[in-house]
Design an enzyme around this catalytic site. Sequence first.
Site, PDB file in Angstrom:
ATOM      1  N   HIS A  29      75.701   2.731  99.330  1.00  0.00           N
ATOM      2  CA  HIS A  29      77.216   2.924  99.734  1.00  0.00           C
ATOM      3  C   HIS A  29      78.092   2.529  98.732  1.00  0.00           C
ATOM      4  CE1 HIS A  29      74.664   2.312 103.129  1.00  0.00           C
ATOM      5  NE2 HIS A  29      75.438   2.923 104.006  1.00  0.00           N
ATOM      6  N   HIS A 264      81.680   6.639 101.881  1.00  0.00           N
ATOM      7  CA  HIS A 264      81.048   5.533 102.463  1.00  0.00           C
ATOM      8  C   HIS A 264      79.641   5.328 102.223  1.00  0.00           C
ATOM      9  CE1 HIS A 264      79.595   2.511 105.774  1.00  0.00           C
ATOM     10  NE2 HIS A 264      78.756   3.735 105.884  1.00  0.00           N
ATOM     11  N   GLU A 413      76.305 -15.158 124.343  1.00  0.00           N
ATOM     12  CA  GLU A 413      74.903 -15.147 123.912  1.00  0.00           C
ATOM     13  C   GLU A 413      74.733 -14.615 122.445  1.00  0.00           C
ATOM     14  OE1 GLU A 413      75.542 -13.896 126.965  1.00  0.00           O
ATOM     15  OE2 GLU A 413      75.055 -15.197 128.291  1.00  0.00           O
ATOM     16  N   HIS A 475      68.187 -11.038 137.084  1.00  0.00           N
ATOM     17  CA  HIS A 475      68.095 -12.455 136.328  1.00  0.00           C
ATOM     18  C   HIS A 475      66.473 -12.837 135.976  1.00  0.00           C
ATOM     19  CE1 HIS A 475      71.956 -12.762 137.185  1.00  0.00           C
ATOM     20  NE2 HIS A 475      72.144 -14.131 136.874  1.00  0.00           N
TER      21      HIS A 475
HETATM   22  C1  LIG Z   1      75.196  -3.088 114.242  1.00  0.00           C
HETATM   23  C2  LIG Z   1      75.514  -1.768 113.212  1.00  0.00           C
HETATM   24  N1  LIG Z   1      75.575  -0.670 113.899  1.00  0.00           N
HETATM   25  C3  LIG Z   1      75.500   0.409 113.016  1.00  0.00           C
HETATM   26  C4  LIG Z   1      75.445   0.378 111.628  1.00  0.00           C
HETATM   27  C5  LIG Z   1      75.273   1.561 110.655  1.00  0.00           C
HETATM   28  N2  LIG Z   1      76.565   1.443 109.904  1.00  0.00           N
HETATM   29  C6  LIG Z   1      76.616   0.901 108.633  1.00  0.00           C
HETATM   30  S1  LIG Z   1      78.244   1.041 108.048  1.00  0.00           S
HETATM   31  C7  LIG Z   1      78.682   1.650 109.429  1.00  0.00           C
HETATM   32  C8  LIG Z   1      80.135   1.679 109.668  1.00  0.00           C
HETATM   33  C9  LIG Z   1      80.893   1.508 108.383  1.00  0.00           C
HETATM   34  O1  LIG Z   1      82.172   1.570 108.632  1.00  0.00           O
HETATM   35  P1  LIG Z   1      83.077   0.236 108.058  1.00  0.00           P
HETATM   36  O2  LIG Z   1      82.497  -0.923 108.639  1.00  0.00           O
HETATM   37  O3  LIG Z   1      84.504   0.371 108.203  1.00  0.00           O
HETATM   38  O4  LIG Z   1      82.700   0.198 106.412  1.00  0.00           O
HETATM   39  P2  LIG Z   1      83.184   1.072 105.268  1.00  0.00           P
HETATM   40  O5  LIG Z   1      83.085   2.598 105.631  1.00  0.00           O
HETATM   41  O6  LIG Z   1      84.629   0.775 105.099  1.00  0.00           O
HETATM   42  O7  LIG Z   1      82.547   0.937 104.047  1.00  0.00           O
HETATM   43  C10 LIG Z   1      77.859   1.839 110.453  1.00  0.00           C
HETATM   44  C11 LIG Z   1      78.096   2.361 111.684  1.00  0.00           C
HETATM   45  C12 LIG Z   1      75.163  -0.758 111.154  1.00  0.00           C
HETATM   46  N3  LIG Z   1      74.829  -1.056 109.750  1.00  0.00           N
HETATM   47  N4  LIG Z   1      74.966  -2.072 112.043  1.00  0.00           N
END
Ligand SMILES: Cc1ncc(C[n+]2csc(CCOP(=O)(O)OP(=O)(O)O)c2C)c(N)n1
Length: 675
Positions: A29, A264, A413, A475
């Site tokens: 990334h 990204h 939780e 539960h």
């Molecule tokens: C709990 C979780 N769900 C999905 C992902 C997969 N994932 C990695 S980055 C991302 C989204 C990225 O968007 P953002 O947080 O805005 O980061 P940016 O594009 O600005 O680097 C996702 C869905 C993850 N790492 N963790």
Amino acid sequence: MPENDIQQLSINTIRFLAVDAVQKANSGHPGMPMGCAPIAYRLYTKFMKHNPANPDWKNRDRFILSAGHGSMLLYSILHLCGYKISMDDLKNFRQFGSITPGHPEFGLAPGIETTTGPLGQGFANAIGMAIAQEYLASLFNKPEVKILDHFIYGICSDGDLMEGISHEAASLAGHLKLGKIIFFYDDNGITIDGKTSLAFSEDIKKRFDAYGWQVLNIDDVNDLSQIDKAVEQAQKETNKPTLIITKTHIGFGSPKKQDTASAHGSPLGEEEVKVTKKNLGWDENKFFFIPYEVADHFNKMKNTFSSYENEWNKLFESYKKKYPADAEKFVKVFNYDFGDEWKNALPSFTNYAENIPTRNASGSVINAIAKHLPTLIGGSADLEPSNNTYIKESTKFSAENRSGRNFHFGIREHGMGGILNGMALYGGVIPYGGTFLIFSDYMRPSIRLASLSGVRPIYVFTHDSVGLGEDGPTHQPIEHLASLRAIPKVIVIRPADANETVEAWKVAIEHKSSPVALALTRQKVPVFDRTKFASAENLSKGAYVLVQSEKNPEVILMASGSEVALAVEAFNQLQAEGINARVVSFPSWELFELQTNEYKDSVLPKSIKARVSIEAGVKQGWEKYIGDFGEAICIEKFGASAPYEIIFKEYGFTVDTVVALAKKVLVKVKSKHGL
Ligand SMILES: Cc1ncc(C[n+]2csc(CCOP(=O)(O)OP(=O)(O)O)c2C)c(N)n1
């Protein structure tokens, strides 16, 4: 070189180390590091008191990259500051065995404060760290000398703030007025699918205002004076955590990819790397390049970095002179060196006529050892009267009272899971958190990360089966023991009676390298007469022979938790019918697997093939222990709402069923052996 130029050169160095590493790995990334490089640069070189030569210095400022996918941002700045992350490590980004994996992993490279990647977790970890700091500060700081007095910085992204856990953690952080937290929100408007407007339109400022945070704004991350102003203002606000909403550009500098989702999660591509370098005035033919001036700039900071710790060392020396006992305790606490008094204080339950729920026994243990374990702190996600997690000799942790050892995590939780991890990562404290076993599902991602990170929250999971009764199937945990056992390294312990519960806590306190999950009953269970049955101390071996016939046993009944009593009753019945049997109390598969083969064979001899397992949950996994001939008394459907005795009866947890199955298994074994 003018100051502004060296700053820009350094920021671009961070950007292109990230760009080159992602390009070389052909995955990763680049966009986030390119956008957020100024934040990392400014924090690590101007604001953070840290010492790359000693990443374990207790009063260092922490930095949490909650948006773990931007890991190259962290690796790059740590490398430049002089942490032991080499240029080769950067070049090995995402490769097998490297200390620079795709997402930062605690314990692999110095300077990585927590494992991040699953979005939202790092954010919650930071809250836990702030809580641990406040509690330990209340133990050790004096009005005139504060040995724990630092900030917890971080960067969170759109993804972090969309995840539910960030809502839970931010809400609690605001409530607790955790003023040491300073988070940048990387507000770049882009996620994987495209623009955040696809799915995210709340007003972040209003949201965090409502939580009780201080909210600041930076409209251009490349204007370092704005970063400085915001951080200075954040540091001054001691009564509220701060969120700095920072406008950034994902993939900053890339003509084709800036501000697009394609920056990204994939390399820019060789051609675009060149163009981007040119665009930002970088030599397009240089890779993993650190200009001399930048190297020199960071080199010159080394003395400043070490002076931070040296100053603290002097402070600590003066503290030691004035408060020698506290200074000694401080060192011991961070080494988890509590002596043996807590072990001597462990209760022993000898009224064998009494039936005690194991959750009650657990509450007694916590209260017996708390005095001797001053940093055993914890609480419950709003089930304290049910989980029996309260330390009676202490008070409630709150915004006004940092010395309370009892935490009200609220009905959060997942947040609790992430916060417990942060507390454990901070060190010095032994954090525990309680809820019903069924809701371990709500905190599972954090449990997994605790295990992956090698830290040890203790989970007090009560109401551990259909034995909780009338609350019904919503539960009643069915697959939860199996589900927790499936997570590598998590130690799951389901004690059979009060004395096994004592031993379970002993294991939990002493086991430092991964989480321990205690599964405890709501309902009363007998206290085994240990003058007749084997000692509960055997719990530490995971499984042991509780009782057996004088003559060689033909059949083994193995059970965990509340079902051990049923196994004993069935054993008595079998004995009465002239069938020799053995009861194995089996509180923990993981502890059993740590034993020698010799010991394992002595508990489950290969020669005894007739085996029955009894556990009020799914069978999954018991096959390993009951073998080819074995039978399991288990639950392969959801529970029911009824008094628990009725449910157990209806679900086949009766002496008659166990005895009948034992006989069936014996017949199977004998016929297969041609007897
Ligand atoms: C709990 C979780 N769900 C999905 C992902 C997969 N994932 C990695 S980055 C991302 C989204 C990225 O968007 P953002 O947080 O805005 O980061 P940016 O594009 O600005 O680097 C996702 C869905 C993850 N790492 N963790």
